[in-house]
Design a protein around this motif. Structure first.
Motif, PDB file in Angstrom:
ATOM      1  N   UNK A 160     -74.200 -15.779 -32.531  1.00  0.00           N
ATOM      2  CA  UNK A 160     -72.929 -16.351 -32.109  1.00  0.00           C
ATOM      3  C   UNK A 160     -72.694 -17.678 -32.823  1.00  0.00           C
ATOM      4  N   UNK A 161     -71.481 -18.231 -32.661  1.00  0.00           N
ATOM      5  CA  UNK A 161     -71.036 -19.277 -33.584  1.00  0.00           C
ATOM      6  C   UNK A 161     -71.252 -20.700 -33.092  1.00  0.00           C
ATOM      7  N   UNK A 162     -71.976 -20.888 -31.972  1.00  0.00           N
ATOM      8  CA  UNK A 162     -72.275 -22.244 -31.552  1.00  0.00           C
ATOM      9  C   UNK A 162     -73.284 -22.942 -32.449  1.00  0.00           C
ATOM     10  N   UNK A 163     -74.036 -22.156 -33.186  1.00  0.00           N
ATOM     11  CA  UNK A 163     -75.074 -22.711 -34.065  1.00  0.00           C
ATOM     12  C   UNK A 163     -74.495 -23.241 -35.375  1.00  0.00           C
ATOM     13  N   UNK A 164     -75.208 -24.187 -35.964  1.00  0.00           N
ATOM     14  CA  UNK A 164     -75.030 -24.463 -37.388  1.00  0.00           C
ATOM     15  C   UNK A 164     -75.554 -23.229 -38.124  1.00  0.00           C
ATOM     16  N   UNK A 165     -74.656 -22.454 -38.678  1.00  0.00           N
ATOM     17  CA  UNK A 165     -75.021 -21.160 -39.219  1.00  0.00           C
ATOM     18  C   UNK A 165     -75.986 -21.263 -40.396  1.00  0.00           C
ATOM     19  N   UNK A 200     -71.071 -11.861 -29.191  1.00  0.00           N
ATOM     20  CA  UNK A 200     -72.284 -11.813 -28.392  1.00  0.00           C
ATOM     21  C   UNK A 200     -73.306 -10.953 -29.103  1.00  0.00           C
ATOM     22  N   UNK A 201     -74.522 -10.942 -28.575  1.00  0.00           N
ATOM     23  CA  UNK A 201     -75.600 -10.155 -29.173  1.00  0.00           C
ATOM     24  C   UNK A 201     -76.127  -9.148 -28.153  1.00  0.00           C
ATOM     25  N   UNK A 220     -73.401 -13.102 -24.170  1.00  0.00           N
ATOM     26  CA  UNK A 220     -72.110 -13.535 -24.693  1.00  0.00           C
ATOM     27  C   UNK A 220     -71.966 -15.021 -24.385  1.00  0.00           C
ATOM     28  N   UNK A 221     -72.404 -15.826 -25.323  1.00  0.00           N
ATOM     29  CA  UNK A 221     -72.296 -17.270 -25.188  1.00  0.00           C
ATOM     30  C   UNK A 221     -72.266 -17.846 -26.600  1.00  0.00           C
ATOM     31  N   UNK A 268     -66.720  -6.377 -23.050  1.00  0.00           N
ATOM     32  CA  UNK A 268     -67.750  -7.323 -22.637  1.00  0.00           C
ATOM     33  C   UNK A 268     -67.352  -8.129 -21.414  1.00  0.00           C
ATOM     34  N   UNK A 269     -67.634  -9.422 -21.443  1.00  0.00           N
ATOM     35  CA  UNK A 269     -67.481 -10.266 -20.260  1.00  0.00           C
ATOM     36  C   UNK A 269     -66.027 -10.452 -19.833  1.00  0.00           C
TER      37      UNK A 269
END
Length: 395
Positions: A43-48, A71-72, A80-81, A340-341
């Motif tokens: 998911x996209x919260x990370x520094x990819x 989500x994964x 899903x976060x 999903x959610x």
């Protein structure tokens, strides 16, 4: 050696720690230290870039492909976060993997299909079984891509294509594609899978029509301009949420379009193929879908049905079993964000995933993500889907 596969995941918020943890778990399950191929969804919260760099380091620089998702999904887990990453590692003397990527595909799907095929064609062999495809879900147009790709590949029987469109947690801002050390947006990544593998798959959407038949009276490519002689948005307005003008993401998630499944795909599949509307043009009253249509095409307004979704996952699970005692080397799972959610509570999602996975042992490596569009064959014809689950088991 055969095929040694493992899957690991992490929800650690630190990108380096998360990548290392997920990769370590995958290698431990596979019981290898150096894989031949690495598949990553995050998911996209990370520094990819940090995330992928940490996975590359942990897996010894092995061939790496994948993309971002809303989500994964792994065995028993669906996250899903903003912070979730899953990694599959494969070491095999039975299956070979080759890859390619194309950047800047927006507005040139046909050219991108040809470019990808030109790169992959020399890498194919008589035992090439499938192509995995991960493309930017904000810019990809499937139909012209597929036509050009299959024409350029020039195979008597089309190569089965499985995959999903990269997502970004409903921000609709930027999705990411991964190829070895590179992280980019607006592109696609493809993986050829060759060798002594066999593939079983299932596709199901679980949607039902809520209105009578409509007809597209004016359109251009993947832009629907008029339905029944009225601006498309006007024709759909009675089905949209009251706040659809300011919250299109929410409204379009609760409304989808159904098109009659083509005759050559109907054997063993549902009556409709589903399309999501990711964009609109307020001034012109137009809506945008992710495949192309022509004037005169009939459509139905559709909604999801929880009971049908549950029954459909059970049907997929049965289709994945090639033999009663057979166990897959690994399973690939591409699930629409619209299943999903935003629709199901966490307990419901877990129950649905369990209903799909319970036919298999807990240690079967299972990896997937929540997508902006799913790709999987129907009756051996490659097809694009929305609000759908596509699951492929590799034996």
């Amino acid at each position: 050696m055969g095929t040694c596969t493992g899957v690991g995941f992490s929800s650690n918020r630190n990108p380096s720690a998360a990548g290392q943890e997920a990769a370590r778990k995958a290698l431990e399950q596979a019981k290898v230290t150096t894989p031949d191929f690495v598949l990553v969804f995050a998911t996209v919260g990370y520094d990819q870039h940090q995330l992928i760099a940490s996975i590359r380091e942990a897996t010894g620089g092995a061939l790496l492909c994948g993309c971002s998702g809303e989500g994964i999904i792994t065995h028993g887990t669906c996250i899903e976060s903003n912070f979730g990453v899953c990694v599959m590692t494969i070491a095999s003397d039975e299956i070979r993997f080759h890859s390619a990527h194309i950047k800047e595909i927006e507005g040139r799907a046909e050219a991108a299909g040809e470019e990808l095929a030109v790169t992959l064609k020399p890498l194919t062999a008589p035992d090439t079984r499938a192509c995995l495809l991960f493309a930017d879900g904000l810019v990809f147009n499937f139909d012209p891509f597929l036509s050009s790709f299959e024409r350029t590949m020039g195979r008597q029987e089309p190569l089965p294509v499985f995959g999903g469109l990269a997502a970004d947690n409903w921000a609709l801002h930027a999705t990411y594609q991964y190829h070895n050390d590179e992280v980019f947006t607006g592109g696609m990544v493809a993986v050829l899978m060759s060798g002594s593998a066999s593939i079983a798959w299932g596709v199901n959407h679980g949607c039902v029509p809520v209105g009578s038949k409509r007809t597209i009276t004016r359109c251009a490519g993947n832009v629907i301009q008029e339905i029944d002689g009225r601006p498309a948005l006007e024709a759909l307005q009675e089905y949209l949420d009251p706040d659809w003008m300011t919250q299109w993401n929410k409204s379009s998630l609760n409304l989808c379009l159904g098109f009659k499944t083509p005759e050559h795909m109907r054997q063993g599949y549902e009556e409709y193929v589903i399309r999501y509307m990711p964009g609109k043009n307020d001034g012109a009253g137009e809506v945008i879908i992710q495949s192309e249509v022509t004037p005169g095409t009939e459509l139905w307004i559709m909604r999801r049905d929880k009971e049908l979704i549950t029954a459909g996952l059970g049907a997929i699970s049965r289709e994945l079993r090639m033999q009663p005692e057979s166990v897959p080397k690994f399973v690939l799972h591409f699930e629409c964000v619209g299943r999903g959610k935003m629709v199901f509570r966490e307990s419901e999602k877990s129950a649905l995933l369990s209903s799909l996975q319970r036919e298999f042992p807990d240690d079967v490596p299972w990896i997937g993500f929540y997508t902006y569009g799913e790709i999987g064959p129907i009756a051996h014809h490659n097809c694009f889907h929305n609000f759908t689950a596509v699951v492929a088991a590799v034996y």
